[in-house]
Design a protein around this motif. Structure first.
Motif, PDB file in Angstrom:
ATOM      1  N   ALA A 182       0.830  -1.219   0.000  1.00 14.40           N
ATOM      2  CA  ALA A 182       0.000   0.000   0.000  1.00 14.40           C
ATOM      3  C   ALA A 182       0.858   1.260   0.000  1.00 14.40           C
ATOM      4  O   ALA A 182       0.341   2.360  -0.105  1.00 14.40           O
ATOM      5  N   TRP A 183       2.158   1.129   0.139  1.00 14.80           N
ATOM      6  CA  TRP A 183       3.080   2.272   0.169  1.00 14.80           C
ATOM      7  C   TRP A 183       4.227   2.013  -0.778  1.00 14.80           C
ATOM      8  O   TRP A 183       4.714   0.870  -0.787  1.00 14.80           O
ATOM      9  N   PRO A 184       4.672   2.947  -1.608  1.00 14.99           N
ATOM     10  CA  PRO A 184       4.179   4.312  -1.693  1.00 14.99           C
ATOM     11  C   PRO A 184       2.854   4.441  -2.461  1.00 14.99           C
ATOM     12  O   PRO A 184       2.071   5.327  -2.154  1.00 14.99           O
ATOM     13  N   GLY A 185       2.608   3.585  -3.454  1.00 11.99           N
ATOM     14  CA  GLY A 185       1.352   3.632  -4.207  1.00 11.99           C
ATOM     15  C   GLY A 185       0.957   5.064  -4.519  1.00 11.99           C
ATOM     16  O   GLY A 185       1.799   5.880  -4.882  1.00 11.99           O
ATOM     17  N   ASP A 186      -0.340   5.368  -4.344  1.00 17.26           N
ATOM     18  CA  ASP A 186      -0.747   6.760  -4.577  1.00 17.26           C
ATOM     19  C   ASP A 186      -0.852   7.527  -3.261  1.00 17.26           C
ATOM     20  O   ASP A 186      -1.362   8.637  -3.223  1.00 17.26           O
ATOM     21  N   ILE A 187      -0.362   6.924  -2.148  1.00 15.78           N
ATOM     22  CA  ILE A 187      -0.445   7.628  -0.855  1.00 15.78           C
ATOM     23  C   ILE A 187       0.663   8.676  -0.735  1.00 15.78           C
ATOM     24  O   ILE A 187       0.444   9.774  -0.239  1.00 15.78           O
ATOM     25  N   MET A 188       1.859   8.305  -1.196  1.00 14.59           N
ATOM     26  CA  MET A 188       3.041   9.143  -0.920  1.00 14.59           C
ATOM     27  C   MET A 188       2.863  10.571  -1.444  1.00 14.59           C
ATOM     28  O   MET A 188       3.210  11.539  -0.756  1.00 14.59           O
ATOM     29  N   ALA A 189       2.280  10.694  -2.653  1.00 16.10           N
ATOM     30  CA  ALA A 189       2.147  12.024  -3.256  1.00 16.10           C
ATOM     31  C   ALA A 189       1.220  12.932  -2.441  1.00 16.10           C
ATOM     32  O   ALA A 189       1.287  14.153  -2.544  1.00 16.10           O
ATOM     33  N   GLN A 190       0.370  12.317  -1.611  1.00 13.50           N
ATOM     34  CA  GLN A 190      -0.583  13.114  -0.813  1.00 13.50           C
ATOM     35  C   GLN A 190      -0.107  13.263   0.633  1.00 13.50           C
ATOM     36  O   GLN A 190      -0.846  13.694   1.503  1.00 13.50           O
ATOM     37  N   SER A 191       1.141  12.852   0.883  1.00  9.51           N
ATOM     38  CA  SER A 191       1.679  12.839   2.251  1.00  9.51           C
ATOM     39  C   SER A 191       2.963  13.655   2.293  1.00  9.51           C
ATOM     40  O   SER A 191       3.541  13.974   1.256  1.00  9.51           O
ATOM     41  N   ALA A 192       3.411  13.963   3.500  1.00 10.56           N
ATOM     42  CA  ALA A 192       4.652  14.744   3.631  1.00 10.56           C
ATOM     43  C   ALA A 192       5.580  14.065   4.636  1.00 10.56           C
ATOM     44  O   ALA A 192       5.123  13.522   5.647  1.00 10.56           O
ATOM     45  N   PRO A 193       6.903  14.108   4.335  1.00 10.19           N
ATOM     46  CA  PRO A 193       7.851  13.473   5.265  1.00 10.19           C
ATOM     47  C   PRO A 193       8.037  14.324   6.520  1.00 10.19           C
ATOM     48  O   PRO A 193       7.947  15.551   6.473  1.00 10.19           O
TER      49      PRO A 193
END
Ligand code: FAD
Length: 398
Positions: free
Chosen positions: A62-73
């Protein structure tokens, strides 16, 4: 007719979805009972998931998939003593580069996370039953769940992930120790003219912490703990008034505040189940424990519940043992209690040291901040502890 499943999960929030994925991925048949959490799409909460939890998502695909672009480190966490007490500490900065080469974790909108987990659960063959559990009988070699829609489902073990008012917990005759705070958390998000530099800031104020957490671009999420009357007033303000008030509370650190997102209030309370597993039931997430959103512990703990439960159940299945047997349930209870209870204690102590307003707890908190700011090994130890316990379920290890 009674339907059968090796494992039943009650509650399709993030804890139940993650547990369903992990158990199915281990090759067991899983039925997930509960309306899939569309409500979370509208929820302004973002969840700071630490690296062990991000590894769990990666393990599930499920990661990075399309989640990473909507998240911040999250590279830096800064604690600011903003309580206007007699003693004050300089800000303490925890920088992930001091202990490794990756960020502490990622800040993910809760709706994005739940949707990604739901997709993985469907891909992994979890059976979804969009119905509400209303009864649970646990006797003999199986547990029997009955739903509002008239279904009967039998399983060897039930994972109760049905949130803070869990009916699974009540049916398994597991009590709770409960407490509350004279506080409400306001969750929202906002744009700002000064970059956040991948830094989450926790301002320790007299009514509780106000935390900003980076989102992509020049936007941050907000978790603001306030006395109930002020929280109600903040929730009722126009966007423009709220932006101005927030800008003042942040001392202008993020520049001009605008673009206020949806605001939602969460009354602050805590509880711990007196047992995390009994009578063919394992409790996960807020069904087992609840604590204020300080130090990003809640869902990180819940994902460790899910991974531990899945690991124990898969191990039992491999050796032909009963996945709902009392030895295994006692093991789960011991393993999770030693992670959950001390963390609840630390969060409670930090929160009450602000609310108490008296010299002793305030002084102890300020002294702690001063020591963490000046002693490198102590600071690094706190950072490692914040990420999770030394002993992690296999899917969360580095
Ligand atoms: C403002 C705020 C900020 C937070 N930030 C963070 C953070 O940064 N990091 C972090 O780790 N944690 C954070 N948390 C904590 C985190 O949000 C919670 O730990 C997490 O959402 C709990 O998920 P859950 O699945 O256990 O419970 P829930 O989300 O409550 O899910 C329970 C599910 O069970 C369903 N259900 C209930 N009864 C039944 C029934 N009888 N039958 C079937 N289904 C049922 C419900 O409909 C729901 O879908 C935060 C919390 C707040 C309030």
């Amino acid at each position: 007719m009674v339907e059968r499943s090796e494992v039943a999960v009650v509650g399709a929030g993030p804890s139940g979805l993650a547990a369903s994925c992990l158990v199915a991925e281990a090759g067991l048949q899983v039925t997930l009972l509960g309306g899939v959490a569309q409500v979370l799409e509208d929820d302004p909460r973002t969840i700071a998931l630490m690296q062990p939890s991000v590894r769990l998502l990666a393990h599930l695909g499920a990661w990075p998939g399309d989640i990473m672009a909507q998240s911040a480190p999250l590279w830096r966490l800064k604690l600011v003593d903003d309580s206007a007490g007699l003693m004050a500490s300089p800000p303490v900065v925890f920088d992930a580069r001091e202990i490794g080469e990756e960020p502490f974790g990622w800040n993910i909108p809760i709706g994005v996370l739940a949707a990604a987990l739901e997709r993985r659960a469907r891909d992994l063959g979890v059976t979804f039953l969009a119905d509400e559990a209303v009864r649970l009988q646990t006797s003999g070699a199986a547990a029997l769940l009955r739903t509002a829609g008239g279904h009967s489902l039998s399983a060897r073990v039930v994972l109760g992930a049905d949130g803070r008012s869990s009916i699974v917990r009540a049916a398994a005759r597991i009590g709770t120790v409960e407490w509350s705070y004279d506080q409400v958390a306001l969750a929202s998000a906002f744009d700002h003219s000064t970059p956040h530099r991948d830094t989450s800031v926790e301002y320790h104020k007299q009514a509780g912490p106000l935390t900003t957490v980076p989102m992509p671009g020049q936007r941050s999420s907000l978790v603001w703990l306030e006395r109930p009357a002020r929280a109600d007033a903040l929730a009722a303000m126009s966007d423009a008034d709220f932006a101005r008030t927030l800008q003042v509370e942040l001392h202008g650190d993020l520049g001009v505040v605008s673009g206020i997102g949806k605001r939602k209030l969460f009354p602050m309370r805590g509880h711990t189940a007196v047992s995390f597993a009994r009578n063919r039931v394992m409790l996960l997430g807020e069904a087992a424990h609840m604590l204020p959103p300080i130090g990003a512990q809640g869902l990180n703990l819940s994902l460790r519940d899910a991974a531990t439960a899945a690991e124990l159940i898969a191990g039992a299945a491999r050796f032909g043992d009963d996945p709902g047997g009392s030895d295994l349930l006692e093991r789960y209870d011991r393993m999770r209690r030693r992670d959950v209870v001390p963390r609840q204690g630390v969060v409670d102590a930090v929160n009450r040291s602000l609310l108490a307003g008296s010299f002793l707890p305030h002084g102890a908190r300020v002294l702690g901040l001063m020591l963490a700011s000046s002693i490198g090994p102590l600071r690094r130890r706190i950072m490692h502890q914040g990420l999770g316990p030394a002993e992690l379920p296999r899917v969360m290890r580095g």
